[in-house]
Scaffold this active site. Structure first.
Site, PDB file in Angstrom:
ATOM      1  N   ARG A  18       0.811  -1.226   0.000  1.00 29.48           N
ATOM      2  CA  ARG A  18       0.000   0.000   0.000  1.00 29.48           C
ATOM      3  C   ARG A  18       0.843   1.273   0.000  1.00 29.48           C
ATOM      4  O   ARG A  18       0.331   2.357  -0.264  1.00 29.48           O
ATOM      5  CB  ARG A  18      -0.944  -0.013   1.207  1.00 29.48           C
ATOM      6  CG  ARG A  18      -2.162  -0.923   1.004  1.00 29.48           C
ATOM      7  CD  ARG A  18      -3.050  -0.955   2.217  1.00 29.48           C
ATOM      8  NE  ARG A  18      -2.478  -1.761   3.294  1.00 29.48           N
ATOM      9  CZ  ARG A  18      -3.046  -1.925   4.485  1.00 29.48           C
ATOM     10  NH1 ARG A  18      -4.195  -1.322   4.763  1.00 29.48           N
ATOM     11  NH2 ARG A  18      -2.478  -2.686   5.408  1.00 29.48           N
ATOM     12  N   ASN A 233       0.850   2.379   6.711  1.00 33.31           N
ATOM     13  CA  ASN A 233       0.505   1.642   5.493  1.00 33.31           C
ATOM     14  C   ASN A 233       0.454   2.532   4.261  1.00 33.31           C
ATOM     15  O   ASN A 233       0.309   2.039   3.142  1.00 33.31           O
ATOM     16  CB  ASN A 233      -0.832   0.930   5.669  1.00 33.31           C
ATOM     17  CG  ASN A 233      -0.733  -0.225   6.648  1.00 33.31           C
ATOM     18  OD1 ASN A 233       0.203  -1.012   6.598  1.00 33.31           O
ATOM     19  ND2 ASN A 233      -1.680  -0.306   7.572  1.00 33.31           N
ATOM     20  N   TYR A 393      42.515  19.758  -8.514  1.00 31.27           N
ATOM     21  CA  TYR A 393      42.199  18.679  -9.464  1.00 31.27           C
ATOM     22  C   TYR A 393      42.694  19.039 -10.851  1.00 31.27           C
ATOM     23  O   TYR A 393      42.345  20.089 -11.393  1.00 31.27           O
ATOM     24  CB  TYR A 393      40.683  18.446  -9.466  1.00 31.27           C
ATOM     25  CG  TYR A 393      40.221  17.298 -10.325  1.00 31.27           C
ATOM     26  CD1 TYR A 393      40.767  16.026 -10.182  1.00 31.27           C
ATOM     27  CD2 TYR A 393      39.206  17.481 -11.272  1.00 31.27           C
ATOM     28  CE1 TYR A 393      40.329  14.969 -10.965  1.00 31.27           C
ATOM     29  CE2 TYR A 393      38.758  16.433 -12.050  1.00 31.27           C
ATOM     30  CZ  TYR A 393      39.319  15.168 -11.904  1.00 31.27           C
ATOM     31  OH  TYR A 393      38.877  14.125 -12.677  1.00 31.27           O
TER      32      TYR A 393
END
Length: 468
Positions: A18, A233, A393
């Site tokens: 559900r 649920n 980098y």
């Protein structure tokens, strides 16, 4: 309590259809951690993890991986045929224990104190089965617990709502799905469960009638707060549980001396720790395992995840901090971003639009504006000017920048890693530094300025002639 007195079995095999989600039901989160982890945390305060058995089924490996670090044991229910079938699958694992306590992996608000109360009541009553019950405002959809008499502990049956007789519709006491059993009578009668129901499943609730029919004692005790036994649920119900838990977390922290303005606007995970006399302003998110010292102030719209802050830290508005450590007296923001691996020593100042990543900044260092400091070690008392970048980098690998104590890095400079700057050095504004700078040196890495007097005036005159 002896090692074989009690085992805890947690039902964690369901799919949660559900919820309309591909994720296993018990791995949906409230308060910053999966439902199942909340239940395990409550259970392991009763017995060690080695005596806790999680029954897994739907996406079993995914569930195992999510909680493997807790040390609990696993039982696999390959075919999900109900709660009774889950216990049948666990029979070999639990047969040497005198009692078993059954919890639901999707009931995350259950408290250790309630489990302890249930366990003690079971022992006092010498019952074969003890049921935890509750009386919610609206019992619709839950099975009802029928007692022998209103004040009696004895239970005659658990009746599903659709099977209630006319005179039973007024019963509001519900079955929580949490039980304690004496193991011997449970296993002796477990094979008598049948799947003669619409779902074709074996229900553990049917054990109440089976055991009572065999002359065994079946009793019930109510939970003090019906919210503890609520499951979810639907996604809407899941969100409601999350709100309940977060409200409780905020109330607990405020009771411990933390000021939280407008707690309804804040998102504070269950594992967050905050010392007294800290102030949390509206619209703050404190996530994961964040730990905050005393006398701190976290201003509005900031997000902290898995961070550790010492005492007297100021986090100004709209900062985002993840996996960072901040020492006493540091000031951050506004609009700062501290990424994983950042460590700020005492009295460091990181200002607006400064980003750090795997950066260690020494005591009293300042980076006030518009800087990126990544893969760097910076000593104490250093000043990082506006627009400074550690270029870490090169497109293939990341390299480290090391900056010493008492260094002045002028605005708009680029330090191309790997590179080191010695103590007391000065970097001229606008420099690109590609080679190491010795201590106490001046480094300037920029094109020499050329000034041509009168050139602009001559250029304007030429333009005016062209227009004519």
């Amino acid at each position: 309590m002896g090692a074989e007195d009690l085992a805890i079995v947690i039902m964690a095999a369901g799919k949660g259809t559900r919820l309309k989600s591909r994720r296993p039901k018990v791995l949906h989160e409230i308060g910053g951690r999966p439902l199942l982890r909340h239940v395990i945390a409550a259970a392991e305060r009763i017995v060690p993890a080695a005596h806790i058995f999680a029954v897994v089924g739907h996406e079993a490996e995914r569930v195992r991986s999510a909680v493997a670090d807790t040390g609990v044991q696993f039982v696999e229910q390959t075919e999900q045929r109900g709660t009774g079938h889950a216990i049948q699958c666990a029979a070999d694992a639990i047969k040497n224990y005198k009692n078993i306590l059954v919890l639901s992996g999707d009931v995350p608000l259950i408290q250790t104190e309630t489990i302890e109360k249930l366990w003690k009541f079971h022992q006092i009553q010498h019952a074969a089965m003890t049921i935890l019950t509750a009386v919610p405002e609206d019992p619709t959809g839950y099975g009802r617990v029928l007692r022998l008499a209103p004040e009696s502990a004895e239970v005659t049956a658990i009746v599903e709502q659709k099977d209630l007789q006319a005179e039973q519709h007024g019963v509001r006491e519900i079955n929580s799905g949490i039980y304690v059993f004496q193991t011997k009578p449970l296993l002796e009668h477990l094979h008598l469960l049948t799947a003669n129901n619409r779902a074709g499943e074996f229900y553990l609730t049917d054990m109440a009638a089976l055991l009572r029919g065999a002359g065994e004692r079946v009793v019930a005790i109510g939970a003090a707060d019906s919210a503890e036994i609520l499951g979810a649920n639907t996604i809407a119900e899941l969100v409601a549980l999350d709100q309940t838990l977060r409200t409780a977390t905020a109330k607990r922290l405020m009771a411990e001396g933390v000021t939280i303005f407008r707690p309804d606007t804040c998102v504070i995970d269950a594992d967050v720790q905050i010392a007294p006399d800290t102030v949390v302003e509206p619209f703050v998110q404190l996530l994961g395992k964040t730990v905050i010292g005393s006398e701190c102030r976290i201003k509005s719209f900031s997000v902290l995840e898995d961070c550790v802050l010492g005492d007297d830290v100021l986090v100004r508005q709209s900062c985002v901090m993840v996996g960072s450590k901040v020492a006493k007296g540091a000031q951050i923001g506004p609009f700062s971003r501290l990424r994983e691996g950042t460590e700020l020593a005492e009295d460091v100042h990181v200002g607006n639009f400064v980003e750090t990543k795997k950066a260690v900044l020494g005591k009293g260092t300042k980076a006030g504006h518009l800087a990126y400091i990544g893969d760097a070690e910076v000593g104490g008392g250093t000043n990082i000017g506006a627009g400074v970048i550690t270029a870490n980098y090169d497109g293939v690998r990341k390299s480290k920048t090391k900056i010493g104590n008492g260094v002045f890095v002028g605005s708009d400079s680029i330090l191309v890693a790997p590179v080191s700057v010695g103590d007391g050095a000065l970097i001229g504004a606008g420099s690109t530094i590609t080679r190491d700078v010795p201590a106490d040196a001046l480094a300037i890495g920029r094109t020499r300025q050329v000034t041509k007097e009168g050139w602009a005036e001559l250029r304007r005159a030429q333009r005016n002639q062209t227009k004519e």
